[in-house]
Structure formats: structure tokens, C-alpha cells
Design a protein around this motif. Structure first.
Motif, PDB file in Angstrom:
ATOM      1  N   THR A   5     -22.205  54.657  49.408  1.00  0.00           N
ATOM      2  CA  THR A   5     -23.629  54.956  49.534  1.00  0.00           C
ATOM      3  C   THR A   5     -24.176  55.249  48.147  1.00  0.00           C
ATOM      4  O   THR A   5     -23.469  55.753  47.277  1.00  0.00           O
ATOM      5  N   PRO A   6     -25.439  54.929  47.915  1.00  0.00           N
ATOM      6  CA  PRO A   6     -26.005  55.179  46.595  1.00  0.00           C
ATOM      7  C   PRO A   6     -26.159  56.670  46.317  1.00  0.00           C
ATOM      8  O   PRO A   6     -26.355  57.472  47.228  1.00  0.00           O
ATOM      9  N   SER A   7     -26.080  57.034  45.044  1.00  0.00           N
ATOM     10  CA  SER A   7     -26.241  58.426  44.631  1.00  0.00           C
ATOM     11  C   SER A   7     -27.672  58.888  44.863  1.00  0.00           C
ATOM     12  O   SER A   7     -28.584  58.088  45.123  1.00  0.00           O
ATOM     13  N   ASN A   8     -27.888  60.187  44.755  1.00  0.00           N
ATOM     14  CA  ASN A   8     -29.248  60.732  44.879  1.00  0.00           C
ATOM     15  C   ASN A   8     -30.163  60.163  43.804  1.00  0.00           C
ATOM     16  O   ASN A   8     -31.333  59.855  44.064  1.00  0.00           O
ATOM     17  N   TRP A   9     -29.649  60.045  42.571  1.00  0.00           N
ATOM     18  CA  TRP A   9     -30.472  59.481  41.490  1.00  0.00           C
ATOM     19  C   TRP A   9     -30.812  58.027  41.793  1.00  0.00           C
ATOM     20  O   TRP A   9     -31.956  57.598  41.609  1.00  0.00           O
ATOM     21  N   ASP A  79     -23.486  60.949  41.339  1.00  0.00           N
ATOM     22  CA  ASP A  79     -24.360  62.024  40.887  1.00  0.00           C
ATOM     23  C   ASP A  79     -23.697  62.908  39.837  1.00  0.00           C
ATOM     24  O   ASP A  79     -24.326  63.842  39.338  1.00  0.00           O
ATOM     25  N   GLN A  80     -22.462  62.602  39.484  1.00  0.00           N
ATOM     26  CA  GLN A  80     -21.811  63.302  38.382  1.00  0.00           C
ATOM     27  C   GLN A  80     -22.003  62.539  37.074  1.00  0.00           C
ATOM     28  O   GLN A  80     -22.477  63.070  36.085  1.00  0.00           O
ATOM     29  N   ASP A  81     -21.649  61.260  37.093  1.00  0.00           N
ATOM     30  CA  ASP A  81     -21.846  60.374  35.944  1.00  0.00           C
ATOM     31  C   ASP A  81     -22.230  58.998  36.448  1.00  0.00           C
ATOM     32  O   ASP A  81     -21.676  58.508  37.433  1.00  0.00           O
ATOM     33  N   ARG A  82     -23.194  58.363  35.767  1.00  0.00           N
ATOM     34  CA  ARG A  82     -23.476  56.946  35.979  1.00  0.00           C
ATOM     35  C   ARG A  82     -22.863  56.223  34.778  1.00  0.00           C
ATOM     36  O   ARG A  82     -23.303  56.409  33.645  1.00  0.00           O
ATOM     37  N   GLY A  93     -24.578  57.964  31.912  1.00  0.00           N
ATOM     38  CA  GLY A  93     -25.735  58.821  32.098  1.00  0.00           C
ATOM     39  C   GLY A  93     -25.368  60.025  32.934  1.00  0.00           C
ATOM     40  O   GLY A  93     -24.495  59.956  33.806  1.00  0.00           O
ATOM     41  N   ARG A  94     -26.056  61.140  32.689  1.00  0.00           N
ATOM     42  CA  ARG A  94     -25.747  62.415  33.344  1.00  0.00           C
ATOM     43  C   ARG A  94     -26.969  62.842  34.150  1.00  0.00           C
ATOM     44  O   ARG A  94     -27.983  63.262  33.577  1.00  0.00           O
ATOM     45  N   PRO A  95     -26.905  62.741  35.504  1.00  0.00           N
ATOM     46  CA  PRO A  95     -28.084  63.057  36.309  1.00  0.00           C
ATOM     47  C   PRO A  95     -28.248  64.558  36.576  1.00  0.00           C
ATOM     48  O   PRO A  95     -27.273  65.287  36.773  1.00  0.00           O
TER      49      PRO A  95
END
Length: 322
Positions: A5-9, A79-82, A93-95
Motif C-alpha cells: 500500500t502507498p505511504s501516507n506521503w 513513511d520512514q524513508d523514500r 527523502g525523509r517524510p
């Protein structure tokens, strides 16, 4: 392939984003724009980021950044690292909720980028910037405001709205960063606060009392209430696109690139500093801010939000000799 499932970001940035960021030399000289359409798309358990660009700039940065091909690269989404897996960008990236702070490398451009994207639903925009480095040396900056669409390809009204947005960004992107020059007043807003583990731990009520001393100097008192409870006063100096903070509580400097100011302020007598990106987004001096607190050189809090200005007295009205 396992079900994902896709992250929150990833869910927060669903759709096609449109903007026309400005391009600046390392010293802050505006040299042109880059019309951009981009999207991060989740499909069949994979995330792909694509970006169409059209640079309109002068000087060597035009040749450097207009590579003549659509950018498309893979993303390991969480949601930890992209994590960006190339070929156009490699890094991560860091959300933090509706903000992502990224650091990655572009082989085609030969720059390392610090990119900060902040989605601001209350203003209907995303506030974007990329600082471009060769190792630790800044060689340029991209920044600008984006809007999102879900039906751009099929809806003429959406297309007109985007075209109007792009036209406005082409004009506004080169505007200099200026706080109210003659009027005292108060900035107020509420910032979300995330800890070093990217967890939302609450909010700060932010108040900034602003009083011009002359056309180039102002005194500001910043007060934070909530997760962080602090109060600092500093004299602020502006010379062209350079700023300095002269204490007594905060010392440091900053440089603006169009409407964006990047600063580092050190808290006197403590192992604490604040990295900030502040963006003027309208003619009412509204600021969209990202303030990152580093204690003992380590990330402590990342905070962000909108500050709206409440103007007071014109303290630099016309003067006369009778």
C-alpha cells in the motif's frame, strides 16, 4: 510481487503537480524558469516518479539542466524513508507528515540536491525548493509554488487554472524576499512538531513580533509555546539578498533566492541552532516556514507551518524638518 500500500506521503501527493520554479545562480541572481509537470504514481506495488521539464534560462545553467529527456525513476516508498533508485535521481527523502526533506544526487545534472517539499492544504499549494550542490559548494537554487490536479488532461477549466498559475509564477518567482519594511506588526501561526524519529509530538503556537528600526534593520522577538517553549530576540539586518542576525539571543545569517530565505541561527550560549526555509507566498507577507532544530549538531525537531502577518503602526512614516 507482495501486496503493498502507498505511504501516507505518497497518498498526500496523489495527482499531477504543476509549477514554474525559478532558477538562481549561487549568488542569488535570477536567470530564468523551469516549467514543470510531475507526479509520483503508485501502481502494481511499485512507485514511479516522473517529471517533464522545460527550462527557459540564460547562461551556463541552461545547458547544464536542460538535458532534453523526460525524467523517470523508481522509488522505494515508505513513511520512514523514500529511496530514489534511478536512473535520474539516486538518494532518499525523509517524510514528516505533509513535508518531505530529501537529499539525493542527479547524474545528469551533476549536482547533489537538498529538496524540501511542503504541501499546504489551507493555501492550496505545495512550497518547493532545491538547493543544488557540488559536494558542499552551492552552485544554484530552484524554487517555486505548485498546484495539484486530478483531471488536467481532460478538463479545459483545469487547464486554464494551471495556465494562469504558471503565468503568475513566471512573474512572482523573481520577487525579492522582503519582510514588512515600514510597518511593525505580529506574525502568528501554528506549526506541527516532529521529533527526530519523524513522529508527530504536538504543535507550537508561534508568535513573531516585528518592528523595523530603519529600512535595513528590524528587531524581532520569536516566542514558541507548546512542545517547544522558548523566547528569543535578535536584531535583523538586510543587505540586498543577504541577512544577518546580531543577537542578543540569536546569531547567524541567511541568503534569499527570490521569495525564499534560507538561514541558520545559533542560540547564544547553547549547543542549539535553527536551520530555516521561509517563503513569502502572497502580497500580505504570509510566510510558509520550515524550522529545523539541531541540538549538539543532531536533529531534534522538525517544525513547519504558516505565519500570517497582522500589521500595526507605520513606524517609518515620512519625516520633516520644520
Amino acid at each position: 510481487m507482495s501486496e503493498k500500500t502507498p505511504s501516507n506521503w505518497q497518498q498526500a501527493i496523489e495527482g499531477e503537480w504543476h509549477g514554474c520554479p525559478s532558477l538562481f545562480e549561487h549568488d542569488g541572481t535570477w536567470v530564468g524558469t523551469n516549467k514543470v509537470s510531475r507526479a509520483s504514481e503508485f501502481k502494481d506495488g511499485r512507485t514511479t516518479y516522473w517529471m517533464d521539464t522545460r527550462f527557459d534560462a540564460s547562461g551556463p545553467l541552461m545547458d547544464r539542466f536542460e538535458i532534453g529527456a523526460r525524467m523517470e525513476f523508481g522509488v522505494i516508498d515508505s513513511d520512514q524513508d523514500r529511496i530514489y533508485t534511478g536512473p535520474d535521481f539516486v538518494g532518499s527523502g525523509r517524510p514528516y507528515g505533509l513535508l518531505v526533506d530529501s537529499n539525493y544526487y542527479s547524474p545528469g545534472w551533476n549536482v547533489n540536491l537538498r529538496t524540501v517539499n511542503h504541501v499546504v492544504p489551507e493555501l492550496g499549494m505545495q512550497v518547493y525548493s532545491s538547493q543544488l550542490f557540488e559536494a558542499d559548494t552551492l552552485v544554484g537554487v530552484f524554487n517555486g509554488l505548485y498546484v495539484v490536479t486530478q483531471d488536467h488532461d481532460s478538463n479545459p477549466d483545469t487547464q486554464r487554472r494551471v495556465a494562469d498559475w504558471i503565468s503568475k509564477e513566471k512573474l512572482d518567482g523573481k520577487k525579492p524576499f522582503n519582510l514588512p519594511v515600514k510597518h511593525e506588526g505580529v506574525y502568528r501561526g501554528e506549526f506541527e512538531v516532529y521529533d527526530a524519529n519523524q513522529q508527530l509530538v504536538g504543535s507550537n503556537r508561534v508568535t513573531v513580533h516585528h518592528r523595523p528600526v530603519n529600512l535595513l534593520h528590524s528587531e524581532q522577538t520569536i516566542e514558541l509555546e507548546g512542545v517547544i517553549n522558548r523566547k528569543w530576540t535578535a536584531l535583523r539586518t538586510r543587505t540586498g539578498n543577504q541577512q544577518q542576525f546580531h543577537g542578543p539571543d540569536l546569531f547567524g545569517n541567511g541568503k534569499s533566492y527570490g521569495r525564499y530565505l534560507y538561514s541558520v541561527r545559533h542560540v547564544y550560549g547553547e549547543a542549539l541552532k535553527i536551520w530555516s526555509r521561509e517563503t513569502v507566498v502572497d502580497d500580505d507577507h504570509t510566510l510558509v516556514c520550515v524550522w529545523q532544530f539541531l541540538a549538539s549538531q543532531r536533529e531534534q525537531y522538525t517544525t513547519f507551518g504558516v505565519l500570517r502577518f497582522e500589521p500595526g503602526e507605520n513606524v517609518l512614516a515620512a519625516t520633516y524638518v520644520e
